[in-house]
Write a protein that holds these residues in place. Structure first.
Motif, mmCIF file in Angstrom:
data_model
loop_
_atom_site.group_PDB
_atom_site.id
_atom_site.type_symbol
_atom_site.label_atom_id
_atom_site.label_comp_id
_atom_site.label_asym_id
_atom_site.label_seq_id
_atom_site.Cartn_x
_atom_site.Cartn_y
_atom_site.Cartn_z
ATOM 1 N N MET A 1 -45.763 22.576 -3.118
ATOM 2 C CA MET A 1 -45.105 22.118 -1.896
ATOM 3 C C MET A 1 -45.720 22.815 -0.690
ATOM 4 S SD MET A 1 -42.503 19.942 -1.355
ATOM 5 C CE MET A 1 -41.416 20.100 -2.786
ATOM 6 N N GLU A 2 -46.010 22.045 0.353
ATOM 7 C CA GLU A 2 -46.597 22.584 1.586
ATOM 8 C C GLU A 2 -45.650 22.326 2.750
ATOM 9 O OE1 GLU A 2 -50.721 22.017 4.209
ATOM 10 O OE2 GLU A 2 -49.952 20.366 2.966
ATOM 11 N N PRO B 1 -47.041 17.373 -3.470
ATOM 12 C CA PRO B 1 -48.434 17.032 -3.766
ATOM 13 C C PRO B 1 -48.712 15.534 -3.764
ATOM 14 C CG PRO B 1 -47.666 18.749 -5.245
ATOM 15 C CD PRO B 1 -46.462 18.283 -4.483
ATOM 16 N N THR B 2 -47.690 14.727 -3.965
ATOM 17 C CA THR B 2 -47.846 13.269 -3.955
ATOM 18 C C THR B 2 -47.825 12.680 -2.552
ATOM 19 O OG1 THR B 2 -45.444 13.075 -4.249
ATOM 20 C CG2 THR B 2 -46.827 13.020 -6.236
ATOM 21 N N VAL C 1 -44.852 10.895 8.565
ATOM 22 C CA VAL C 1 -43.749 10.635 9.490
ATOM 23 C C VAL C 1 -42.906 9.468 8.983
ATOM 24 C CG1 VAL C 1 -43.161 9.935 11.839
ATOM 25 C CG2 VAL C 1 -44.968 11.615 11.466
ATOM 26 N N ASP C 2 -43.563 8.453 8.450
ATOM 27 C CA ASP C 2 -42.831 7.325 7.877
ATOM 28 C C ASP C 2 -42.004 7.760 6.673
ATOM 29 O OD1 ASP C 2 -42.451 4.279 7.758
ATOM 30 O OD2 ASP C 2 -43.188 4.706 5.739
ATOM 31 N N SER C 3 -42.585 8.610 5.821
ATOM 32 C CA SER C 3 -41.853 9.129 4.661
ATOM 33 C C SER C 3 -40.649 9.952 5.108
ATOM 34 C CB SER C 3 -42.791 9.981 3.797
ATOM 35 O OG SER C 3 -42.137 10.496 2.664
ATOM 36 N N LEU D 1 -37.016 16.029 -5.611
ATOM 37 C CA LEU D 1 -38.468 16.187 -5.586
ATOM 38 C C LEU D 1 -38.918 17.632 -5.696
ATOM 39 C CD1 LEU D 1 -39.466 13.644 -2.786
ATOM 40 C CD2 LEU D 1 -39.614 13.353 -5.262
ATOM 41 N N ASP D 2 -37.991 18.559 -5.883
ATOM 42 C CA ASP D 2 -38.368 19.966 -5.918
ATOM 43 C C ASP D 2 -39.258 20.264 -7.107
ATOM 44 O OD1 ASP D 2 -38.153 22.707 -5.003
ATOM 45 O OD2 ASP D 2 -37.045 23.049 -6.852
#
Length: 208
Positions: free
Chosen positions: A1-2, A61-62, A18-20, A111-112
């Motif tokens: 995770m970043e 990462p996705t 931004v859309d996500s 999503l963690d």
């Protein structure tokens, strides 16, 4: 995770993220929490997205956004001062150049990378860490926000307790409260210590 800081000027470059983020906000605030928010085509936006905010994003990462917060200088238009002013004391917010507002904070816990450990979520702690790092780096030492009582308890467990500005008030189906949070190296150390005790070493840095 970043953890990624996206200023308004770079939103075109990071349009997919931004859309996500707007999709995540729709899922959390519209679908899960049932807030009265404006959702169109599966995306949540409001007027404060037009005031050149910086978005702090937790990116998986996705390339899916797992967490987000919107940061605006408190000296300009803010959600707390202009929309949720009933949460403030009679003298108002009292903004100053060292204050920034954090709003639209949310995390997609599904999503963690590491799942849930203890009472706190890794992505949530990473977002706290990122908000403080970004604030300090940009000359802010105080963060103001409006949140619900459940999230106020999460902040306290993380070692980052909020100082209330006024009494809790019912807004829609949420009991909300406004408060300030210190942006300092000491606050960062306390959050990292909380993570370390839970076996979740943080010490990430915000990518600009």
């Amino acid at each position: 995770m970043e953890i990624l800081a996206v200023p308004a000027a770079a939103c075109g470059e990071f349009a997919d993220l931004v859309d996500s983020m707007h999709r995540l906000r729709a899922r959390v605030f519209g679908a899960r929490l049932g807030w009265n928010v404006d959702v169109k085509d599966g995306r949540e936006t409001d007027a404060y997205d037009q005031f050149n905010p910086t978005y702090l994003l937790a990116v998986a990462p996705t390339r899916v956004v797992a967490g987000c917060a919107r940061l605006l200088p408190a000296t300009g238009p803010t959600m707390l001062a202009n929309t949720f002013h009933q949460l403030l004391p009679s003298h108002g917010l009292g903004p100053h150049p060292g204050m920034v507002e954090s709003s639209r904070f949310c995390v997609d816990t599904s999503l963690d990378e590491g799942g849930k450990q203890g009472l706190l979520h890794r992505t949530t702690l990473m977002m706290f860490e990122g908000i403080i790092e970004w604030s300090v780096a940009n000359g802010y030492h105080e963060i103001v926000t409006a949140t619900d009582l459940r999230f106020e308890r999460i902040l306290k467990r993380a070692g980052w307790p909020m100082k209330r500005l006024g009494l809790p008030s019912q807004i829609g189906n949420t009991m909300a409260v406004a408060g300030t949070l210190p942006a300092s190296v000491e606050s960062l150390d306390r959050i990292r210590a909380t993570a370390d005790r839970s076996g979740m070493r943080l010490h990430h840095h915000v990518a600009a």
